[in-house]
Design a protein around this motif. Sequence first.
Motif, PDB file in Angstrom:
ATOM      1  N   GLU A  64       2.756  12.677  -7.500  1.00  0.00           N
ATOM      2  CA  GLU A  64       3.708  12.052  -8.410  1.00  0.00           C
ATOM      3  C   GLU A  64       3.636  10.529  -8.354  1.00  0.00           C
ATOM      4  O   GLU A  64       3.761   9.852  -9.373  1.00  0.00           O
ATOM      5  N   SER A  65       3.460   9.998  -7.153  1.00  0.00           N
ATOM      6  CA  SER A  65       3.379   8.544  -7.017  1.00  0.00           C
ATOM      7  C   SER A  65       2.540   8.185  -5.807  1.00  0.00           C
ATOM      8  O   SER A  65       2.470   8.931  -4.835  1.00  0.00           O
ATOM      9  N   PHE A  66       1.897   7.037  -5.899  1.00  0.00           N
ATOM     10  CA  PHE A  66       1.125   6.476  -4.792  1.00  0.00           C
ATOM     11  C   PHE A  66       1.399   4.988  -4.784  1.00  0.00           C
ATOM     12  O   PHE A  66       1.240   4.306  -5.796  1.00  0.00           O
ATOM     13  N   GLU A  67       1.860   4.476  -3.646  1.00  0.00           N
ATOM     14  CA  GLU A  67       2.267   3.083  -3.547  1.00  0.00           C
ATOM     15  C   GLU A  67       1.569   2.416  -2.373  1.00  0.00           C
ATOM     16  O   GLU A  67       1.480   2.984  -1.288  1.00  0.00           O
ATOM     17  N   ALA A  68       1.083   1.210  -2.596  1.00  0.00           N
ATOM     18  CA  ALA A  68       0.530   0.384  -1.524  1.00  0.00           C
ATOM     19  C   ALA A  68       1.450  -0.818  -1.358  1.00  0.00           C
ATOM     20  O   ALA A  68       1.849  -1.445  -2.340  1.00  0.00           O
ATOM     21  N   GLY A  69       1.817  -1.122  -0.104  1.00  0.00           N
ATOM     22  CA  GLY A  69       2.696  -2.247   0.173  1.00  0.00           C
ATOM     23  C   GLY A  69       2.024  -3.219   1.120  1.00  0.00           C
ATOM     24  O   GLY A  69       1.356  -2.814   2.069  1.00  0.00           O
ATOM     25  N   ALA A  70       2.192  -4.497   0.840  1.00  0.00           N
ATOM     26  CA  ALA A  70       1.526  -5.521   1.650  1.00  0.00           C
ATOM     27  C   ALA A  70       2.511  -6.609   2.048  1.00  0.00           C
ATOM     28  O   ALA A  70       3.345  -7.021   1.252  1.00  0.00           O
TER      29      ALA A  70
ATOM     30  N   ASP B  77       2.225 -10.373   4.235  1.00  0.00           N
ATOM     31  CA  ASP B  77       1.276 -11.316   4.813  1.00  0.00           C
ATOM     32  C   ASP B  77       1.152 -11.123   6.322  1.00  0.00           C
ATOM     33  O   ASP B  77       2.146 -10.994   7.032  1.00  0.00           O
ATOM     34  N   GLY B  78      -0.077 -11.091   6.805  1.00  0.00           N
ATOM     35  CA  GLY B  78      -0.336 -10.982   8.226  1.00  0.00           C
ATOM     36  C   GLY B  78      -0.188  -9.581   8.796  1.00  0.00           C
ATOM     37  O   GLY B  78      -0.375  -9.378   9.991  1.00  0.00           O
ATOM     38  N   ARG B  79       0.167  -8.620   7.965  1.00  0.00           N
ATOM     39  CA  ARG B  79       0.361  -7.242   8.436  1.00  0.00           C
ATOM     40  C   ARG B  79      -0.605  -6.309   7.726  1.00  0.00           C
ATOM     41  O   ARG B  79      -1.154  -6.619   6.681  1.00  0.00           O
ATOM     42  N   ARG B  80      -0.762  -5.123   8.285  1.00  0.00           N
ATOM     43  CA  ARG B  80      -1.616  -4.116   7.665  1.00  0.00           C
ATOM     44  C   ARG B  80      -0.934  -3.551   6.426  1.00  0.00           C
ATOM     45  O   ARG B  80       0.290  -3.448   6.367  1.00  0.00           O
ATOM     46  N   VAL B  81      -1.743  -3.155   5.464  1.00  0.00           N
ATOM     47  CA  VAL B  81      -1.223  -2.608   4.213  1.00  0.00           C
ATOM     48  C   VAL B  81      -0.758  -1.170   4.450  1.00  0.00           C
ATOM     49  O   VAL B  81      -1.452  -0.377   5.086  1.00  0.00           O
ATOM     50  N   SER B  82       0.421  -0.855   3.927  1.00  0.00           N
ATOM     51  CA  SER B  82       0.969   0.489   4.071  1.00  0.00           C
ATOM     52  C   SER B  82       0.729   1.289   2.795  1.00  0.00           C
ATOM     53  O   SER B  82       0.478   0.734   1.728  1.00  0.00           O
ATOM     54  N   GLY B  83       0.791   2.599   2.941  1.00  0.00           N
ATOM     55  CA  GLY B  83       0.653   3.490   1.798  1.00  0.00           C
ATOM     56  C   GLY B  83       1.780   4.501   1.805  1.00  0.00           C
ATOM     57  O   GLY B  83       2.204   4.964   2.865  1.00  0.00           O
ATOM     58  N   ASN B  84       2.300   4.814   0.632  1.00  0.00           N
ATOM     59  CA  ASN B  84       3.341   5.825   0.472  1.00  0.00           C
ATOM     60  C   ASN B  84       2.936   6.758  -0.657  1.00  0.00           C
ATOM     61  O   ASN B  84       2.425   6.301  -1.678  1.00  0.00           O
ATOM     62  N   VAL B  85       3.200   8.038  -0.471  1.00  0.00           N
ATOM     63  CA  VAL B  85       2.815   9.020  -1.478  1.00  0.00           C
ATOM     64  C   VAL B  85       3.928  10.038  -1.654  1.00  0.00           C
ATOM     65  O   VAL B  85       4.688  10.314  -0.718  1.00  0.00           O
ATOM     66  N   SER B  86       4.032  10.584  -2.872  1.00  0.00           N
ATOM     67  CA  SER B  86       4.987  11.642  -3.176  1.00  0.00           C
ATOM     68  C   SER B  86       4.264  12.726  -3.969  1.00  0.00           C
ATOM     69  O   SER B  86       3.555  12.422  -4.927  1.00  0.00           O
ATOM     70  N   LEU B  87       4.438  13.982  -3.547  1.00  0.00           N
ATOM     71  CA  LEU B  87       3.849  15.120  -4.241  1.00  0.00           C
ATOM     72  C   LEU B  87       4.956  16.083  -4.649  1.00  0.00           C
ATOM     73  O   LEU B  87       5.950  16.223  -3.930  1.00  0.00           O
TER      74      LEU B  87
END
Length: 149
Positions: A116-122, A124-134
Amino acid sequence: MADPTTIRGGNIKVLLGNAATPIVYTAPCGFNQRSVTINKGLEEVNIPDCDNPDAVNWVGRDATSMSMSISGEGLLAAESVETWLDAVEDVESIPIKVEWHFPAKTITWTGKAHVESFEAGAQDGRRVSGNVSLQSDGKMTRVVTPVGG
């Protein structure tokens, strides 16, 4: 009193299937939190008191549907980002498998779902996160398999 048999988070697996025959399921890399919700849709009806029509009615509920929602989050891994992007861009639902591994049994649901959704969050200076909904698409078939069975 006996202690409950519990499991750690890594024993909950969400696996995506491919288009091969038979389907090959793999758990996308990077996620460290998963949530599985089983929903039952209900329809309400007022049940009258036949002996006292002026009494306040009790509400009855009839089950009308079942569905499964899955969410996950963690790090955005190069090894799985295109798997998630392909799934969210696909107009068709994809094969999925959800596994709960207990010491004495494994509970598995197999079916199809839409990403349903896929999100990348960033930040500065941190690792990029990912969120998903099915969201499930049709019946999710549950099988319980004893360990060693």
